[in-house]
Write a protein that holds these residues in place. Structure first.
Motif, mmCIF file in Angstrom:
data_model
loop_
_atom_site.group_PDB
_atom_site.id
_atom_site.type_symbol
_atom_site.label_atom_id
_atom_site.label_comp_id
_atom_site.label_asym_id
_atom_site.label_seq_id
_atom_site.Cartn_x
_atom_site.Cartn_y
_atom_site.Cartn_z
ATOM 1 N N LEU A 13 1.179 -1.252 0.539
ATOM 2 C CA LEU A 13 0.044 -0.131 -0.158
ATOM 3 C C LEU A 13 0.816 1.349 -0.272
ATOM 4 O O LEU A 13 0.767 2.220 -0.557
ATOM 5 C CB LEU A 13 -1.179 -0.040 1.125
ATOM 6 C CG LEU A 13 -1.829 -1.152 1.562
ATOM 7 C CD1 LEU A 13 -2.437 -1.726 2.858
ATOM 8 C CD2 LEU A 13 -3.122 -0.802 -0.259
ATOM 9 N N ASN A 14 1.996 1.496 1.048
ATOM 10 C CA ASN A 14 2.875 2.433 0.872
ATOM 11 C C ASN A 14 3.135 2.442 -0.596
ATOM 12 O O ASN A 14 3.707 3.430 -1.265
ATOM 13 C CB ASN A 14 3.877 2.552 1.434
ATOM 14 C CG ASN A 14 3.732 1.893 3.239
ATOM 15 O OD1 ASN A 14 2.383 3.027 3.297
ATOM 16 N ND2 ASN A 14 4.257 0.992 3.913
ATOM 17 N N LYS A 15 3.905 1.842 -1.119
ATOM 18 C CA LYS A 15 4.123 1.969 -3.134
ATOM 19 C C LYS A 15 3.342 2.117 -3.782
ATOM 20 O O LYS A 15 3.751 3.101 -4.550
ATOM 21 C CB LYS A 15 5.002 0.556 -3.352
ATOM 22 C CG LYS A 15 5.681 0.433 -4.781
ATOM 23 C CD LYS A 15 5.949 -1.124 -5.357
ATOM 24 C CE LYS A 15 6.953 -1.042 -6.517
ATOM 25 N NZ LYS A 15 6.679 -2.587 -6.527
ATOM 26 N N ILE A 16 1.800 2.140 -3.346
ATOM 27 C CA ILE A 16 0.995 2.692 -4.269
ATOM 28 C C ILE A 16 0.814 3.721 -3.885
ATOM 29 O O ILE A 16 0.607 4.868 -5.097
ATOM 30 C CB ILE A 16 -0.319 1.639 -3.971
ATOM 31 C CG1 ILE A 16 -0.276 0.456 -4.229
ATOM 32 C CG2 ILE A 16 -1.469 2.654 -4.600
ATOM 33 C CD1 ILE A 16 -1.374 -0.367 -4.462
ATOM 34 N N ALA A 17 0.453 4.470 -3.637
ATOM 35 C CA ALA A 17 0.950 5.649 -2.773
ATOM 36 C C ALA A 17 1.858 6.888 -3.204
ATOM 37 O O ALA A 17 1.628 7.595 -3.336
ATOM 38 C CB ALA A 17 0.581 6.012 -0.571
ATOM 39 N N LYS A 18 3.203 6.044 -2.403
ATOM 40 C CA LYS A 18 4.097 6.759 -3.207
ATOM 41 C C LYS A 18 4.222 7.328 -4.843
ATOM 42 O O LYS A 18 4.295 8.408 -5.788
ATOM 43 C CB LYS A 18 5.543 5.668 -3.138
ATOM 44 C CG LYS A 18 6.536 6.991 -4.234
ATOM 45 C CD LYS A 18 7.904 5.774 -3.432
ATOM 46 C CE LYS A 18 9.091 6.667 -3.380
ATOM 47 N NZ LYS A 18 10.470 5.545 -3.244
ATOM 48 N N ARG A 19 3.456 6.168 -5.330
ATOM 49 C CA ARG A 19 3.534 6.571 -6.861
ATOM 50 C C ARG A 19 2.497 7.138 -7.016
ATOM 51 O O ARG A 19 2.302 8.070 -8.126
ATOM 52 C CB ARG A 19 2.539 4.624 -7.724
ATOM 53 C CG ARG A 19 3.444 3.674 -7.292
ATOM 54 C CD ARG A 19 4.528 3.831 -8.783
ATOM 55 N NE ARG A 19 5.523 2.279 -8.733
ATOM 56 C CZ ARG A 19 6.913 2.669 -9.837
ATOM 57 N NH1 ARG A 19 7.136 3.789 -10.708
ATOM 58 N NH2 ARG A 19 7.413 1.725 -9.900
ATOM 59 N N ARG A 22 2.221 11.816 -2.906
ATOM 60 C CA ARG A 22 0.719 11.217 -1.854
ATOM 61 C C ARG A 22 0.909 10.525 -0.119
ATOM 62 O O ARG A 22 1.365 9.441 -0.907
ATOM 63 C CB ARG A 22 -0.191 11.922 -1.470
ATOM 64 C CG ARG A 22 -1.537 10.214 -2.070
ATOM 65 C CD ARG A 22 -2.424 10.435 -2.146
ATOM 66 N NE ARG A 22 -3.284 9.071 -2.553
ATOM 67 C CZ ARG A 22 -3.689 8.174 -2.021
ATOM 68 N NH1 ARG A 22 -3.554 7.974 -0.783
ATOM 69 N NH2 ARG A 22 -4.652 7.617 -2.077
ATOM 70 N N GLU A 23 0.903 10.827 0.178
ATOM 71 C CA GLU A 23 1.050 10.396 1.459
ATOM 72 C C GLU A 23 0.386 8.916 1.997
ATOM 73 O O GLU A 23 -0.629 9.301 1.388
ATOM 74 C CB GLU A 23 1.257 11.063 3.136
ATOM 75 C CG GLU A 23 2.070 11.592 3.122
ATOM 76 C CD GLU A 23 3.673 10.904 3.823
ATOM 77 O OE1 GLU A 23 3.485 10.122 4.180
ATOM 78 O OE2 GLU A 23 4.530 11.030 2.961
ATOM 79 N N ARG A 24 0.693 8.267 1.982
ATOM 80 C CA ARG A 24 -0.998 6.719 2.220
ATOM 81 C C ARG A 24 -2.152 7.124 3.514
ATOM 82 O O ARG A 24 -1.422 8.194 4.600
ATOM 83 C CB ARG A 24 -0.197 5.804 2.790
ATOM 84 C CG ARG A 24 -1.234 4.594 3.362
ATOM 85 C CD ARG A 24 -0.572 3.601 3.282
ATOM 86 N NE ARG A 24 -1.462 1.918 3.837
ATOM 87 C CZ ARG A 24 -1.198 1.313 5.046
ATOM 88 N NH1 ARG A 24 0.146 0.858 4.872
ATOM 89 N NH2 ARG A 24 -1.743 0.392 5.147
ATOM 90 N N VAL A 29 -10.847 8.521 4.351
ATOM 91 C CA VAL A 29 -11.346 7.872 3.260
ATOM 92 C C VAL A 29 -13.528 8.034 3.293
ATOM 93 O O VAL A 29 -13.690 7.032 4.055
ATOM 94 C CB VAL A 29 -11.091 6.701 2.902
ATOM 95 C CG1 VAL A 29 -11.078 6.369 1.552
ATOM 96 C CG2 VAL A 29 -9.297 6.884 3.256
ATOM 97 N N LYS A 30 -13.298 8.469 2.458
ATOM 98 C CA LYS A 30 -14.919 8.416 1.977
ATOM 99 C C LYS A 30 -15.768 7.623 0.983
ATOM 100 O O LYS A 30 -15.338 8.019 -0.241
ATOM 101 C CB LYS A 30 -15.954 9.834 2.357
ATOM 102 C CG LYS A 30 -16.067 9.897 3.876
ATOM 103 C CD LYS A 30 -16.515 11.618 3.983
ATOM 104 C CE LYS A 30 -16.321 12.259 5.119
ATOM 105 N NZ LYS A 30 -17.071 13.124 4.760
ATOM 106 N N LEU A 31 -16.817 6.700 0.838
ATOM 107 C CA LEU A 31 -16.996 6.508 0.028
ATOM 108 C C LEU A 31 -17.748 7.047 -1.004
ATOM 109 O O LEU A 31 -18.241 8.186 -0.242
ATOM 110 C CB LEU A 31 -18.205 5.185 0.011
ATOM 111 C CG LEU A 31 -17.662 3.424 0.102
ATOM 112 C CD1 LEU A 31 -19.361 2.898 0.980
ATOM 113 C CD2 LEU A 31 -16.769 3.392 -0.534
ATOM 114 N N PRO A 32 -17.681 7.145 -2.619
ATOM 115 C CA PRO A 32 -18.169 8.647 -3.480
ATOM 116 C C PRO A 32 -19.794 8.473 -3.272
ATOM 117 O O PRO A 32 -20.234 7.401 -3.005
ATOM 118 C CB PRO A 32 -17.498 7.836 -4.812
ATOM 119 C CG PRO A 32 -16.955 6.450 -5.106
ATOM 120 C CD PRO A 32 -16.848 6.295 -3.241
#
Length: 240
Positions: A13-19, A22-24, A29-32
């Motif tokens: 998950l940290n890798k995805i946030a970095k890509r 932004r910070e993880r 977090v809210k559903l749309p």
């Protein structure tokens, strides 16, 4: 409920946030909130009779015969469907609904009067059940949910309700209480989520079956019976 261990979750998950640059995020977090929800509009406010009509109409498109009956005439319709599918041998779920609707007696009658081999799924027999299902001519189950939009039956497997019963025999017979009909996948997944929440677990397998197995090649030539039953019949019981 036993939970498995997720390996390398934080690293992933940290890798995805970095890509994403932004910070993880760990909170907030809210559903749309969607302006349109078309999935709830299909057959909205339809009665069970109207859903049944749509279900039957769509079954014509998926090469599936439908027989509609009342509980008091179910045995006769059941025997008729077995005859239409060629009889010979049957494997069926160890499901209380067979007893409730009088179909256990009907299966014994088929064995006694028509020389049909009948096998009830027995978890104590293990893989022997699968071997029987492979050789059976007819597999019979009840539907747990039925989708009017697509002519689909939804099956919840457990130790007494092996998934091989609907997958391995040459033909398939589904018993569908009318009360199981819902408009489409949307309502089915809601029921499954609620069941998981109420019981704290999911069925061992959930199958969505829309008629006999079929496939089409790149030229869209339909071939029936590629990877499962070559013929299917649905019996809808007007149980309301």
């Amino acid at each position: 409920m036993t939970k498995g261990t997720v390996q390398n979750k934080d690293k992933f998950l940290n890798k995805i946030a970095k890509r994403l640059g932004r910070e993880r995020r760990n909170s907030g977090v809210k559903l749309p909130e969607w302006a349109k929800l078309p999935q709830y509009e299909v057959f909205k406010d339809f009665s069970q009779d109207e859903l049944m009509e749509q279900f039957i109409n769509h079954c014509k498109n998926i090469h599936t015969s439908v027989k509609v009956t009342k509980k008091e005439s179910l045995k006769e319709t059941f025997h008729e469907a077995i005859s239409d599918l060629g009889g010979k041998s049957i494997v069926y779920w160890n499901d209380d609904r067979f007893r409730y609707y009088g179909l256990t007696d009907a299966l014994y009658e088929a064995r006694a009067h028509h020389n049909i081999d009948v096998h009830c799924w027995n978890p104590q027999l293990g893989e022997e059940n699968v071997k029987v299902a492979e050789k059976a001519n007819i597999g019979i189950t009840f539907a747990d949910i039925s989708l009017a939009e697509s002519g689909t039956v939804v099956l919840f497997s457990n130790a007494d309700k092996g998934r091989s019963v609907s997958l391995l025999p040459r033909t398939y017979l589904a018993i569908i209480p009318k009360s199981t009909l819902v408009p489409r996948m949307t309502q089915a997944t809601e029921k499954i989520h609620k069941m998981a929440s109420d019981l704290g677990r999911m069925p061992s397998c959930i199958n969505f079956i829309s008629g006999p197995s079929n496939s089409a090649d790149i030229e869209l030539r339909l071939v029936v019976g590629v990877h499962g039953p070559v013929q299917a019949i649905y019996i809808v019981i007007e149980d309301e």
